[in-house]
Design a protein around this motif. Structure first.
Motif, PDB file in Angstrom:
ATOM      1  N   ASP A 223       5.003   7.206  -2.645  1.00  0.00           N
ATOM      2  CA  ASP A 223       5.286   6.327  -3.786  1.00  0.00           C
ATOM      3  C   ASP A 223       4.703   4.922  -3.614  1.00  0.00           C
ATOM      4  N   SER A 224       3.397   4.831  -3.695  1.00  0.00           N
ATOM      5  CA  SER A 224       2.707   3.546  -3.554  1.00  0.00           C
ATOM      6  C   SER A 224       2.384   2.956  -4.923  1.00  0.00           C
ATOM      7  N   PHE A 225       2.393   1.622  -5.010  1.00  0.00           N
ATOM      8  CA  PHE A 225       2.093   0.900  -6.243  1.00  0.00           C
ATOM      9  C   PHE A 225       1.271  -0.337  -5.906  1.00  0.00           C
ATOM     10  N   SER A 226       0.366  -0.712  -6.795  1.00  0.00           N
ATOM     11  CA  SER A 226      -0.488  -1.878  -6.575  1.00  0.00           C
ATOM     12  C   SER A 226      -0.272  -2.900  -7.676  1.00  0.00           C
ATOM     13  N   ALA A 227      -0.541  -4.164  -7.344  1.00  0.00           N
ATOM     14  CA  ALA A 227      -0.421  -5.258  -8.313  1.00  0.00           C
ATOM     15  C   ALA A 227      -1.347  -6.382  -7.892  1.00  0.00           C
ATOM     16  N   ALA A 228      -1.914  -7.084  -8.881  1.00  0.00           N
ATOM     17  CA  ALA A 228      -2.802  -8.212  -8.609  1.00  0.00           C
ATOM     18  C   ALA A 228      -1.993  -9.477  -8.422  1.00  0.00           C
ATOM     19  N   GLY A 229      -2.481 -10.359  -7.549  1.00  0.00           N
ATOM     20  CA  GLY A 229      -1.846 -11.652  -7.346  1.00  0.00           C
ATOM     21  C   GLY A 229      -2.367 -12.684  -8.325  1.00  0.00           C
ATOM     22  N   GLN A 230      -1.921 -13.915  -8.167  1.00  0.00           N
ATOM     23  CA  GLN A 230      -2.379 -14.994  -9.041  1.00  0.00           C
ATOM     24  C   GLN A 230      -3.873 -15.232  -8.878  1.00  0.00           C
TER      25      GLN A 230
END
Length: 284
Positions: A223-230
């Motif tokens: 259950d991996s998830f990715s997200a972009a930073g500022q």
């Protein structure tokens, strides 16, 4: 009236107005039915078009079709006039595989929709195939989809005795439109690996996968998830870890960070230790 009494009265008035607003908004929430067949749909995913918030795309496993289904709304989810299956995955929809599963949908900054679906074969019995993770693109809000592209090369052939791909998740960087895909790869040679890949050209090509997790202190991962930073070059990936193989679900949450757009990642850091959820869930 004292100042303290006046402040209390003012706070009470603001709170009352705020609650009335919340209740008024809650009163207009509605539930819309998307599918009307007898299929046992599962593993839903949903995304909203950043260029047109009324355009919503949903994805799910369509059990009756043995592949990934989708629905499209152009009125904020009130109605779903377009419902179908992603073409080019399963044999019944023009593909080369027996099954399609693990749907995930997203939009990029230009309003293009993307759908990832894991395809695999059931033959030969007991081994099947390792699975291929495809990504399809739509330039018209999800009404139609392009020929799917294999996001993780090298997993089209081979059987599930040696490796098996599972639970991919697709996101988009809101600053530059880059696509990020993470998944779990199980192998017969050791612990599962969390893999990351990206596309910088709208899903046409994908870079070779990068292994993120540190397998030293856990039994397996999922259950991996990715997200972009500022910063557009910053990417975060979280995933669950099982401290021992006897747990019903993962009990540790890790995070890893990339400062070069996903080319390399830091050593994962433990975010939280939790009580694992039961599997299956009660009353599920």
């Amino acid at each position: 009236m004292s100042r303290r009494t006046l402040r209390i009265a003012l706070v009470a008035t603001v709170a009352a107005v705020f609650m009335q607003t919340l209740l008024a908004r809650a009163a207009v929430i509605s539930v819309a039915r998307v599918t009307f067949d007898s299929d046992r749909d599962a593993e839903t995913s949903i995304a909203i078009n950043p260029t047109n918030p009324n355009n919503v795309v949903a994805g799910w496993i369509s059990s009756g079709d043995n592949t990934c289904g989708y629905g499209v709304s152009f009125d904020g989810g009130s109605t779903w006039p377009v419902v179908g299956v992603v073409p080019g995955i399963q044999r019944g929809s023009g593909g080369e595989h027996d099954l399609g599963t693990d749907p995930s949908v997203t939009f990029d900054t230009s309003g293009n929709a993307y759908y990832t679906c894991l395809a695999f074969n059931l033959f030969p019995p007991g081994t099947g195939s390792a699975g291929t993770i495809f990504v399809s693109k739509s330039t018209n809000g999800g009404v139609s989809w392009s020929t799917p592209v294999a996001a993780l090369t090298g997993v089209t052939h081979g059987n599930s005795v040696r490796k098996f791909e599972d639970h991919q998740f697709l996101t988009s960087n809101p600053a530059n439109g880059h696509l990020y895909l993470t998944e779990t790869e199980f192998t017969s040679f050791g612990k599962a690996a969390i893999l990351f890949t990206r596309s910088t050209d709208g899903g046409t090509t994908w870079m070779p996968p990068v292994t993120i997790n540190d397998p030293g202190q856990n039994a397996t991962f999922q259950d991996s998830f990715s997200a972009a930073g500022q910063n557009p070059s910053t990417v975060y990936v979280t995933f669950g870890a099982f401290s021992n193989a006897g747990l019903p679900n993962w009990n540790r949450i890790y995070i890893a960070k990339s400062t070069n757009g996903g080319l390399t990642f830091s050593t994962p850091q433990l975010l939280q230790t939790i009580t694992p959820l039961p599997d299956p869930l009660p009353n599920a």
